[in-house]
Design a protein around this motif. Structure first.
Motif, PDB file in Angstrom:
ATOM      1  N   LEU A  70      26.516  54.444  47.889  1.00  0.00           N
ATOM      2  CA  LEU A  70      27.496  54.248  48.236  1.00  0.00           C
ATOM      3  C   LEU A  70      27.744  53.365  49.489  1.00  0.00           C
ATOM      4  O   LEU A  70      28.340  52.456  49.074  1.00  0.00           O
ATOM      5  CB  LEU A  70      28.357  55.933  48.695  1.00  0.00           C
ATOM      6  CG  LEU A  70      29.914  55.602  48.137  1.00  0.00           C
ATOM      7  CD1 LEU A  70      30.235  54.522  46.818  1.00  0.00           C
ATOM      8  CD2 LEU A  70      30.477  56.145  49.162  1.00  0.00           C
ATOM      9  N   ALA A  71      27.333  53.190  50.564  1.00  0.00           N
ATOM     10  CA  ALA A  71      27.448  52.972  51.431  1.00  0.00           C
ATOM     11  C   ALA A  71      26.848  51.024  51.133  1.00  0.00           C
ATOM     12  O   ALA A  71      27.765  49.760  51.496  1.00  0.00           O
ATOM     13  CB  ALA A  71      26.573  52.604  52.639  1.00  0.00           C
ATOM     14  N   HIS A  72      25.878  51.322  50.932  1.00  0.00           N
ATOM     15  CA  HIS A  72      25.010  50.094  50.052  1.00  0.00           C
ATOM     16  C   HIS A  72      26.712  49.060  49.290  1.00  0.00           C
ATOM     17  O   HIS A  72      26.781  48.317  48.790  1.00  0.00           O
ATOM     18  CB  HIS A  72      23.614  49.478  49.479  1.00  0.00           C
ATOM     19  CG  HIS A  72      23.160  49.882  50.562  1.00  0.00           C
ATOM     20  ND1 HIS A  72      22.946  48.423  51.372  1.00  0.00           N
ATOM     21  CD2 HIS A  72      21.716  51.169  51.133  1.00  0.00           C
ATOM     22  CE1 HIS A  72      21.359  48.787  52.769  1.00  0.00           C
ATOM     23  NE2 HIS A  72      21.220  50.988  51.448  1.00  0.00           N
ATOM     24  N   ASP A  73      26.422  49.702  48.248  1.00  0.00           N
ATOM     25  CA  ASP A  73      27.437  49.119  47.286  1.00  0.00           C
ATOM     26  C   ASP A  73      29.242  48.759  47.351  1.00  0.00           C
ATOM     27  O   ASP A  73      29.757  48.154  47.594  1.00  0.00           O
ATOM     28  CB  ASP A  73      27.305  50.416  46.376  1.00  0.00           C
ATOM     29  CG  ASP A  73      28.724  49.779  44.829  1.00  0.00           C
ATOM     30  OD1 ASP A  73      27.421  49.140  44.156  1.00  0.00           O
ATOM     31  OD2 ASP A  73      29.475  50.029  44.411  1.00  0.00           O
ATOM     32  N   LEU A  74      29.675  49.830  48.287  1.00  0.00           N
ATOM     33  CA  LEU A  74      31.086  49.701  48.667  1.00  0.00           C
ATOM     34  C   LEU A  74      30.740  48.355  49.765  1.00  0.00           C
ATOM     35  O   LEU A  74      32.029  47.546  49.848  1.00  0.00           O
ATOM     36  CB  LEU A  74      31.555  50.958  49.149  1.00  0.00           C
ATOM     37  CG  LEU A  74      33.139  51.008  49.894  1.00  0.00           C
ATOM     38  CD1 LEU A  74      34.034  50.368  48.391  1.00  0.00           C
ATOM     39  CD2 LEU A  74      33.234  52.618  50.486  1.00  0.00           C
ATOM     40  N   ASN A  75      29.574  48.734  50.824  1.00  0.00           N
ATOM     41  CA  ASN A  75      29.637  47.339  51.766  1.00  0.00           C
ATOM     42  C   ASN A  75      30.052  45.946  51.304  1.00  0.00           C
ATOM     43  O   ASN A  75      30.926  44.860  51.564  1.00  0.00           O
ATOM     44  CB  ASN A  75      28.721  47.386  53.130  1.00  0.00           C
ATOM     45  CG  ASN A  75      28.848  46.960  53.693  1.00  0.00           C
ATOM     46  OD1 ASN A  75      29.819  46.438  54.537  1.00  0.00           O
ATOM     47  ND2 ASN A  75      28.201  45.913  54.133  1.00  0.00           N
ATOM     48  N   ALA A  76      28.833  45.801  50.261  1.00  0.00           N
ATOM     49  CA  ALA A  76      29.267  44.340  49.262  1.00  0.00           C
ATOM     50  C   ALA A  76      30.823  44.325  48.337  1.00  0.00           C
ATOM     51  O   ALA A  76      31.426  43.115  48.645  1.00  0.00           O
ATOM     52  CB  ALA A  76      27.773  45.135  48.245  1.00  0.00           C
ATOM     53  N   ARG A  77      30.729  45.364  48.671  1.00  0.00           N
ATOM     54  CA  ARG A  77      31.893  44.972  47.252  1.00  0.00           C
ATOM     55  C   ARG A  77      33.624  44.302  48.626  1.00  0.00           C
ATOM     56  O   ARG A  77      34.247  43.769  48.177  1.00  0.00           O
ATOM     57  CB  ARG A  77      32.727  46.402  47.049  1.00  0.00           C
ATOM     58  CG  ARG A  77      31.860  46.671  45.789  1.00  0.00           C
ATOM     59  CD  ARG A  77      32.347  47.606  44.813  1.00  0.00           C
ATOM     60  NE  ARG A  77      31.894  48.009  44.084  1.00  0.00           N
ATOM     61  CZ  ARG A  77      31.963  47.900  42.281  1.00  0.00           C
ATOM     62  NH1 ARG A  77      33.272  47.219  42.812  1.00  0.00           N
ATOM     63  NH2 ARG A  77      31.063  48.230  41.611  1.00  0.00           N
ATOM     64  N   VAL A  78      33.390  45.399  50.212  1.00  0.00           N
ATOM     65  CA  VAL A  78      34.416  45.370  50.332  1.00  0.00           C
ATOM     66  C   VAL A  78      34.489  43.525  50.810  1.00  0.00           C
ATOM     67  O   VAL A  78      35.100  42.692  51.398  1.00  0.00           O
ATOM     68  CB  VAL A  78      34.097  46.223  51.584  1.00  0.00           C
ATOM     69  CG1 VAL A  78      35.203  45.217  52.914  1.00  0.00           C
ATOM     70  CG2 VAL A  78      34.840  47.139  51.196  1.00  0.00           C
ATOM     71  N   ALA A  79      33.051  43.123  51.080  1.00  0.00           N
ATOM     72  CA  ALA A  79      32.833  42.117  52.011  1.00  0.00           C
ATOM     73  C   ALA A  79      32.848  40.964  50.529  1.00  0.00           C
ATOM     74  O   ALA A  79      33.977  40.223  51.452  1.00  0.00           O
ATOM     75  CB  ALA A  79      31.532  41.587  52.162  1.00  0.00           C
ATOM     76  N   ALA A  80      32.570  41.057  49.388  1.00  0.00           N
ATOM     77  CA  ALA A  80      32.755  40.271  48.350  1.00  0.00           C
ATOM     78  C   ALA A  80      34.410  39.905  49.001  1.00  0.00           C
ATOM     79  O   ALA A  80      35.809  38.964  48.506  1.00  0.00           O
ATOM     80  CB  ALA A  80      32.652  40.491  47.567  1.00  0.00           C
ATOM     81  N   ALA A  81      35.375  41.121  48.820  1.00  0.00           N
ATOM     82  CA  ALA A  81      37.368  41.111  48.633  1.00  0.00           C
ATOM     83  C   ALA A  81      37.667  40.290  50.047  1.00  0.00           C
ATOM     84  O   ALA A  81      38.625  39.543  50.049  1.00  0.00           O
ATOM     85  CB  ALA A  81      37.500  42.863  48.409  1.00  0.00           C
ATOM     86  N   GLU A  82      36.676  40.239  51.350  1.00  0.00           N
ATOM     87  CA  GLU A  82      37.698  39.951  51.900  1.00  0.00           C
ATOM     88  C   GLU A  82      36.650  38.296  51.748  1.00  0.00           C
ATOM     89  O   GLU A  82      37.623  37.711  52.242  1.00  0.00           O
ATOM     90  CB  GLU A  82      36.386  40.376  53.127  1.00  0.00           C
ATOM     91  CG  GLU A  82      37.453  41.659  53.439  1.00  0.00           C
ATOM     92  CD  GLU A  82      36.602  42.647  55.295  1.00  0.00           C
ATOM     93  OE1 GLU A  82      35.514  42.053  55.049  1.00  0.00           O
ATOM     94  OE2 GLU A  82      37.139  43.147  55.159  1.00  0.00           O
ATOM     95  N   ARG A  83      35.731  37.653  51.802  1.00  0.00           N
ATOM     96  CA  ARG A  83      35.585  36.717  51.529  1.00  0.00           C
ATOM     97  C   ARG A  83      36.639  35.847  50.345  1.00  0.00           C
ATOM     98  O   ARG A  83      37.201  34.284  50.966  1.00  0.00           O
ATOM     99  CB  ARG A  83      34.132  35.967  50.763  1.00  0.00           C
ATOM    100  CG  ARG A  83      33.264  36.373  52.308  1.00  0.00           C
ATOM    101  CD  ARG A  83      31.446  35.843  51.646  1.00  0.00           C
ATOM    102  NE  ARG A  83      31.239  36.711  50.450  1.00  0.00           N
ATOM    103  CZ  ARG A  83      30.678  37.818  51.080  1.00  0.00           C
ATOM    104  NH1 ARG A  83      30.113  37.969  51.882  1.00  0.00           N
ATOM    105  NH2 ARG A  83      29.790  38.256  49.520  1.00  0.00           N
ATOM    106  N   ASP A  84      36.977  36.746  49.391  1.00  0.00           N
ATOM    107  CA  ASP A  84      37.972  35.913  48.333  1.00  0.00           C
ATOM    108  C   ASP A  84      39.423  35.547  48.711  1.00  0.00           C
ATOM    109  O   ASP A  84      40.221  34.842  48.535  1.00  0.00           O
ATOM    110  CB  ASP A  84      37.897  36.128  47.200  1.00  0.00           C
ATOM    111  CG  ASP A  84      36.432  36.885  46.234  1.00  0.00           C
ATOM    112  OD1 ASP A  84      36.015  35.996  46.319  1.00  0.00           O
ATOM    113  OD2 ASP A  84      36.306  37.935  45.135  1.00  0.00           O
ATOM    114  N   LEU A  85      39.778  37.163  49.472  1.00  0.00           N
ATOM    115  CA  LEU A  85      41.241  36.833  50.580  1.00  0.00           C
ATOM    116  C   LEU A  85      40.528  35.545  51.254  1.00  0.00           C
ATOM    117  O   LEU A  85      42.077  34.242  51.451  1.00  0.00           O
ATOM    118  CB  LEU A  85      41.080  37.831  51.058  1.00  0.00           C
ATOM    119  CG  LEU A  85      41.973  39.268  50.361  1.00  0.00           C
ATOM    120  CD1 LEU A  85      41.784  40.018  50.949  1.00  0.00           C
ATOM    121  CD2 LEU A  85      42.506  38.668  49.468  1.00  0.00           C
ATOM    122  N   ALA A  86      39.738  35.013  51.800  1.00  0.00           N
ATOM    123  CA  ALA A  86      39.885  34.530  52.956  1.00  0.00           C
ATOM    124  C   ALA A  86      39.553  32.434  52.179  1.00  0.00           C
ATOM    125  O   ALA A  86      40.233  31.289  52.166  1.00  0.00           O
ATOM    126  CB  ALA A  86      38.370  34.083  53.359  1.00  0.00           C
TER     127      ALA A  86
END
Length: 308
Positions: A70-86
């Motif tokens: 779960l940590a691997h999956d969620l960490n990747a999703r959070v990072a991708a969302a933050e890049r999209d916002l940036a």
């Protein structure tokens, strides 16, 4: 309601990558007791053990493995969302030219660059050709946008971002007398030929931090390539000091032997230097985060650095 938080998942990732509670705590800038308390709360909350603590490296139980996935999956999703916002805030295009002053940088820099290109396909990413003894000057003349350096020397208009610290080890042929010593001191280099990269002494931590203060100045020989240095050492043409992560594959094959330098070991640091006006760029921050993430995940023996 679940009490699981993103910080818990990042703790699990750090544990998986380091294999120990103490190293994971250092990675996360926590005390070991604080991290242990966090893990105890998780295990009490779920009513089961997440780790087999008497193993080295630490081993996850089936429950721990499920949370780690779960940590691997969620960490990747959070990072991708933050890049999209940036990207929405600052745009998706730019230029990032990287200059380096260390010969072993490419071992970890290239995988990080490959990952970064997937995050920011609109950013033109390149390495400034050649080895540079003063890469910061390239920033000031706008010939580079980021420089990898070993010291954070204060300079107007330049900001330094910490990357990581790593251990330098002494390497020697398997049948060399120094192979029988637990660690090497400055005087052990006195009668040897020191093989190193062709750089000024100020860029050699062994010379700057260990040999020069002790008044030791061994014979020298230089080579551009890490593998060439290791081959010379294996042939008993001299000794060398290299990053542990760079020589580990050759240690596992038995080509050479490595020993700590000094009772506490010899630590070296790496920083990213950027122009002050560029430090806040979203793609710049993501590149730095990608370098740290990739390096800590793949290179053995790294420790975090505080802010410069």
């Amino acid at each position: 309601m679940s009490f699981l938080e993103i910080r818990h998942l990042r703790t699990l990732l750090a544990l998986a990558e380091t294999g120990s509670v103490s190293l994971a705590a250092s990675r996360l800038f926590l005390t070991q007791s604080a991290l242990s308390h966090q893990l105890k709360q998780l295990e009490q909350g779920y009513g089961m053990s997440l780790f087999e603590r008497k193993t080295q490296p630490l081993r996850f139980t089936a429950a721990g493995e499920r949370l780690l996935a779960l940590a691997h999956d969620l960490n990747a999703r959070v990072a991708a969302a933050e890049r999209d916002l940036a990207r929405l805030r600052q745009g998706e295009v730019g230029e990032l030219r990287v200059a380096v002053e260390c010969h072993t940088c490419f071992d970890w820099l290239m995988p990080a660059m490959d990952a970064f290109r997937q995050h920011w396909p609109g950013v033109e990413l390149d390495i400034v050709s050649g080895f540079h003894t003063d890469p910061v000057s390239l920033l000031l003349s706008h010939r580079a946008d980021l420089a990898i350096v070993s010291e954070a020397e204060p300079q107007a208009g330049i900001d330094y971002q910490p990357l990581f610290a790593y251990e330098m080890v002494g390497i020697v042929a398997r049948d060399h007398p120094l192979a029988n010593k637990r660690c090497w001191l400055a005087e052990d280099f006195a009668g040897e030929t020191l093989i190193h990269y062709p750089v000024p002494d100020e860029m050699l931590d062994l010379v700057r931090k260990v040999l020069r203060p002790a008044g030791v100045n061994p014979a020298r020989r230089s080579s551009e390539l890490t593998i060439a240095i290791i081959q010379l050492v294996a042939s008993r043409r001299g000794v060398a000091a290299l990053p542990y992560w760079a020589v580990k594959p050759y240690l596992e094959r038995g080509y050479v032997v490595a020993r700590p330098i000094g009772e506490r070991g010899l630590s070296s640091e790496l920083y990213a230097a950027v122009r002050g006006d560029d430090g806040g760029l979203a793609y710049m921050q993501d590149f730095l985060a990608t370098v740290r993430e990739q390096s800590f995940a793949t290179l053995p023996g790294l420790t975090p650095l505080g802010a410069a």
